[in-house]
Design a protein around this motif. Structure first.
Motif, PDB file in Angstrom:
ATOM      1  N   LEU A 118       0.827  -1.206   0.000  1.00  0.00           N
ATOM      2  CA  LEU A 118       0.000   0.000   0.000  1.00  0.00           C
ATOM      3  C   LEU A 118       0.863   1.258   0.000  1.00  0.00           C
ATOM      4  N   LYS A 119       0.514   2.169  -0.892  1.00  0.00           N
ATOM      5  CA  LYS A 119       1.244   3.424  -1.015  1.00  0.00           C
ATOM      6  C   LYS A 119       0.360   4.604  -0.636  1.00  0.00           C
ATOM      7  N   TYR A 120      -0.968   4.456  -0.861  1.00  0.00           N
ATOM      8  CA  TYR A 120      -1.910   5.537  -0.602  1.00  0.00           C
ATOM      9  C   TYR A 120      -3.060   5.014   0.252  1.00  0.00           C
ATOM     10  N   GLU A 121      -3.596   5.885   1.119  1.00  0.00           N
ATOM     11  CA  GLU A 121      -4.786   5.493   1.868  1.00  0.00           C
ATOM     12  C   GLU A 121      -6.050   5.898   1.107  1.00  0.00           C
ATOM     13  N   PHE A 122      -6.181   7.196   0.776  1.00  0.00           N
ATOM     14  CA  PHE A 122      -7.332   7.670   0.020  1.00  0.00           C
ATOM     15  C   PHE A 122      -6.875   8.261  -1.305  1.00  0.00           C
ATOM     16  N   ILE A 123      -7.582   7.897  -2.376  1.00  0.00           N
ATOM     17  CA  ILE A 123      -7.274   8.473  -3.688  1.00  0.00           C
ATOM     18  C   ILE A 123      -8.576   8.799  -4.416  1.00  0.00           C
ATOM     19  N   HIS A 124      -8.480   9.668  -5.400  1.00  0.00           N
ATOM     20  CA  HIS A 124      -9.566   9.868  -6.367  1.00  0.00           C
ATOM     21  C   HIS A 124      -8.920   9.989  -7.737  1.00  0.00           C
ATOM     22  N   ILE A 125      -9.395   9.191  -8.691  1.00  0.00           N
ATOM     23  CA  ILE A 125      -8.916   9.264 -10.069  1.00  0.00           C
ATOM     24  C   ILE A 125     -10.094   9.659 -10.940  1.00  0.00           C
ATOM     25  N   GLY A 126     -10.039  10.836 -11.512  1.00  0.00           N
ATOM     26  CA  GLY A 126     -11.132  11.282 -12.367  1.00  0.00           C
ATOM     27  C   GLY A 126     -11.021  12.759 -12.678  1.00  0.00           C
ATOM     28  N   ASN A 127     -11.463  13.131 -13.858  1.00  0.00           N
ATOM     29  CA  ASN A 127     -11.467  14.538 -14.231  1.00  0.00           C
ATOM     30  C   ASN A 127     -12.510  15.299 -13.419  1.00  0.00           C
ATOM     31  N   TYR A 128     -12.294  16.588 -13.246  1.00  0.00           N
ATOM     32  CA  TYR A 128     -13.215  17.436 -12.493  1.00  0.00           C
ATOM     33  C   TYR A 128     -14.595  17.412 -13.134  1.00  0.00           C
ATOM     34  N   LYS A 129     -15.632  17.226 -12.348  1.00  0.00           N
ATOM     35  CA  LYS A 129     -16.998  17.169 -12.848  1.00  0.00           C
ATOM     36  C   LYS A 129     -17.773  18.397 -12.372  1.00  0.00           C
ATOM     37  N   LYS A 130     -18.332  19.131 -13.290  1.00  0.00           N
ATOM     38  CA  LYS A 130     -19.140  20.296 -12.948  1.00  0.00           C
ATOM     39  C   LYS A 130     -20.531  19.827 -12.572  1.00  0.00           C
ATOM     40  N   ARG A 131     -20.812  19.832 -11.290  1.00  0.00           N
ATOM     41  CA  ARG A 131     -22.099  19.337 -10.793  1.00  0.00           C
ATOM     42  C   ARG A 131     -23.065  20.496 -10.600  1.00  0.00           C
ATOM     43  N   LYS A 132     -24.309  20.295 -10.988  1.00  0.00           N
ATOM     44  CA  LYS A 132     -25.317  21.329 -10.827  1.00  0.00           C
ATOM     45  C   LYS A 132     -26.192  21.091  -9.608  1.00  0.00           C
ATOM     46  N   GLN A 133     -26.391  19.829  -9.274  1.00  0.00           N
ATOM     47  CA  GLN A 133     -27.311  19.522  -8.183  1.00  0.00           C
ATOM     48  C   GLN A 133     -27.043  18.101  -7.710  1.00  0.00           C
ATOM     49  N   ILE A 134     -27.995  17.475  -7.069  1.00  0.00           N
ATOM     50  CA  ILE A 134     -28.017  16.062  -6.708  1.00  0.00           C
ATOM     51  C   ILE A 134     -26.939  15.636  -5.717  1.00  0.00           C
ATOM     52  N   LYS A 135     -27.357  15.441  -4.506  1.00  0.00           N
ATOM     53  CA  LYS A 135     -26.599  14.757  -3.466  1.00  0.00           C
ATOM     54  C   LYS A 135     -25.207  15.328  -3.222  1.00  0.00           C
ATOM     55  N   LEU A 136     -24.166  14.648  -3.691  1.00  0.00           N
ATOM     56  CA  LEU A 136     -22.810  15.048  -3.329  1.00  0.00           C
ATOM     57  C   LEU A 136     -22.318  16.130  -4.286  1.00  0.00           C
ATOM     58  N   LEU A 137     -22.426  17.383  -3.898  1.00  0.00           N
ATOM     59  CA  LEU A 137     -22.090  18.490  -4.775  1.00  0.00           C
ATOM     60  C   LEU A 137     -20.583  18.715  -4.820  1.00  0.00           C
ATOM     61  N   ASN A 138     -20.171  19.526  -5.785  1.00  0.00           N
ATOM     62  CA  ASN A 138     -18.742  19.760  -5.963  1.00  0.00           C
ATOM     63  C   ASN A 138     -18.040  20.156  -4.679  1.00  0.00           C
ATOM     64  N   GLN A 139     -18.572  21.170  -4.003  1.00  0.00           N
ATOM     65  CA  GLN A 139     -17.883  21.685  -2.824  1.00  0.00           C
ATOM     66  C   GLN A 139     -17.852  20.652  -1.718  1.00  0.00           C
ATOM     67  N   ASP A 140     -18.918  19.871  -1.572  1.00  0.00           N
ATOM     68  CA  ASP A 140     -18.927  18.793  -0.579  1.00  0.00           C
ATOM     69  C   ASP A 140     -17.799  17.802  -0.859  1.00  0.00           C
ATOM     70  N   PHE A 141     -17.643  17.451  -2.121  1.00  0.00           N
ATOM     71  CA  PHE A 141     -16.626  16.468  -2.490  1.00  0.00           C
ATOM     72  C   PHE A 141     -15.229  17.031  -2.261  1.00  0.00           C
ATOM     73  N   ILE A 142     -15.031  18.287  -2.630  1.00  0.00           N
ATOM     74  CA  ILE A 142     -13.724  18.919  -2.419  1.00  0.00           C
ATOM     75  C   ILE A 142     -13.382  18.974  -0.935  1.00  0.00           C
ATOM     76  N   GLU A 143     -14.366  19.316  -0.105  1.00  0.00           N
ATOM     77  CA  GLU A 143     -14.129  19.329   1.337  1.00  0.00           C
ATOM     78  C   GLU A 143     -13.804  17.931   1.849  1.00  0.00           C
ATOM     79  N   PHE A 144     -14.449  16.927   1.292  1.00  0.00           N
ATOM     80  CA  PHE A 144     -14.205  15.554   1.731  1.00  0.00           C
ATOM     81  C   PHE A 144     -12.790  15.110   1.380  1.00  0.00           C
TER      82      PHE A 144
END
Length: 236
Positions: A118-144
Motif C-alpha cells: 500500500l502506497k496511498y490510503e485515500f485516492i480519487h482518479i477522475g477529471n473534475y466534474k461540474k455538478r449542478k445539483q443532486i446529493k454530493l455536490l462539488n464543494q462537498d466532495f472537495i471538502e471531503f
C-alpha cells in the motif's frame, strides 16, 4: 475472420473500448473502432448521440452497450432494425423487449494486477466534474477529499480546490490499475446524469485491484463487493 465494428458517433471511453476490443479478439474476430459505418459482421454501439441520425445496414446485427447513463437506450428504441439487442446496466430497464441487464465485459488480464504494498490510503482518479445539483455536490466532495488528505489525479481541477489533499495532475490510462492496486480506498463521484442509473469504470477497476470504493448513491452498491456508500463504516 469475422469483422466487428466498435462504433460511436459520440467519442469513446478508453477503458470500455479496450475491454470490448479484448473480448472480440478473444473470440477470434478482427476489431475496428470507428465513427463510420461500413460492411461488417457485427456493429457494437458503445455510445450514441440522439442528435446524430443512425442508419445501419439492414442485415447486420446490432448490439447496443448501455453503460454510461446517457441516452443509448433512447437511441436503441428509436432504431427500426430486425436484429438488434441491448445490454444495459440500468437494472429496471431489463423488462423491455430485446434489452437484457448486464455490464460491459471486463478483461481481467488487462485490468487486474497483483496486489502491491500500500502506497496511498485515500485516492480519487477522475477529471473534475461540474455538478449542478443532486446529493454530493462539488464543494462537498472537495471538502471531503481535503478532509482525508486524498491524492487526486485528473484534468480540469480548479487549483484552489486543494488545501490538504495532494493534486497529482492527469494520469495516463496505463497507470490507473497500478495506482488502485497500491491504494486502500478510492473516492468516487458521478456526473449528474449517472446518479441512480449507471455504474462507472471506478466500480470495477478499483475493486478489481483490491481498492475499496466509496460511492454517492446506492445504485448496485449492495451487489458489487468492495463498494460502500459515503458515511459507511468499514471494518478492516
Amino acid at each position: 475472420m469475422k469483422l466487428v465494428l466498435l462504433y460511436s458517433p459520440d467519442g469513446f471511453d478508453l477503458d470500455v473500448l479496450e475491454n470490448q476490443r479484448d473480448l472480440y479478439r478473444t473470440l477470434g474476430c478482427k476489431v475496428i473502432w470507428t465513427d463510420k459505418i461500413f460492411p461488417c459482421d457485427l456493429i457494437v454501439i458503445l455510445r450514441a448521440n440522439e442528435m446524430t441520425p443512425l442508419k445501419f445496414p439492414e442485415q447486420t446485427p446490432l448490439l447496443f452497450v448501455d453503460y454510461s447513463g446517457q441516452n443509448v437506450l433512447d437511441v436503441f428504441k428509436e432504431i427500426n432494425h430486425n436484429n438488434k439487442r441491448c445490454i444495459t446496466s440500468r437494472k429496471e430497464k431489463n423488462t423491455i423487449e430485446d434489452i437484457s441487464f448486464g455490464h460491459p465485459f471486463v478483461s481481467l488480464e488487462r485490468y487486474s494486477l497483483p496486489l502491491k504494498t500500500l502506497k496511498y490510503e485515500f485516492i480519487h482518479i477522475g477529471n473534475y466534474k461540474k455538478r449542478k445539483q443532486i446529493k454530493l455536490l462539488n464543494q462537498d466532495f472537495i471538502e471531503f477529499i481535503n478532509g482525508v488528505s486524498a491524492f487526486v489525479w485528473g484534468k480540469n481541477w480548479p487549483k484552489s480546490s486543494f488545501t490538504k489533499s495532494k493534486y497529482m495532475g492527469p494520469m495516463q490510462p496505463k497507470d490507473v490499475s497500478k495506482t488502485y492496486s497500491q491504494s486502500k480506498y478510492s473516492l468516487g463521484i458521478k456526473h449528474d446524469f449517472q446518479i441512480g442509473t449507471a455504474i462507472s469504470g471506478r466500480y470495477w477497476q478499483s475493486t478489481l485491484n483490491g481498492c475499496s470504493l466509496f460511492v454517492e448513491d446506492e445504485y448496485l452498491a449492495k451487489e458489487i463487493p468492495g463498494i460502500y456508500l459515503y458515511g459507511s463504516k468499514i471494518n478492516d
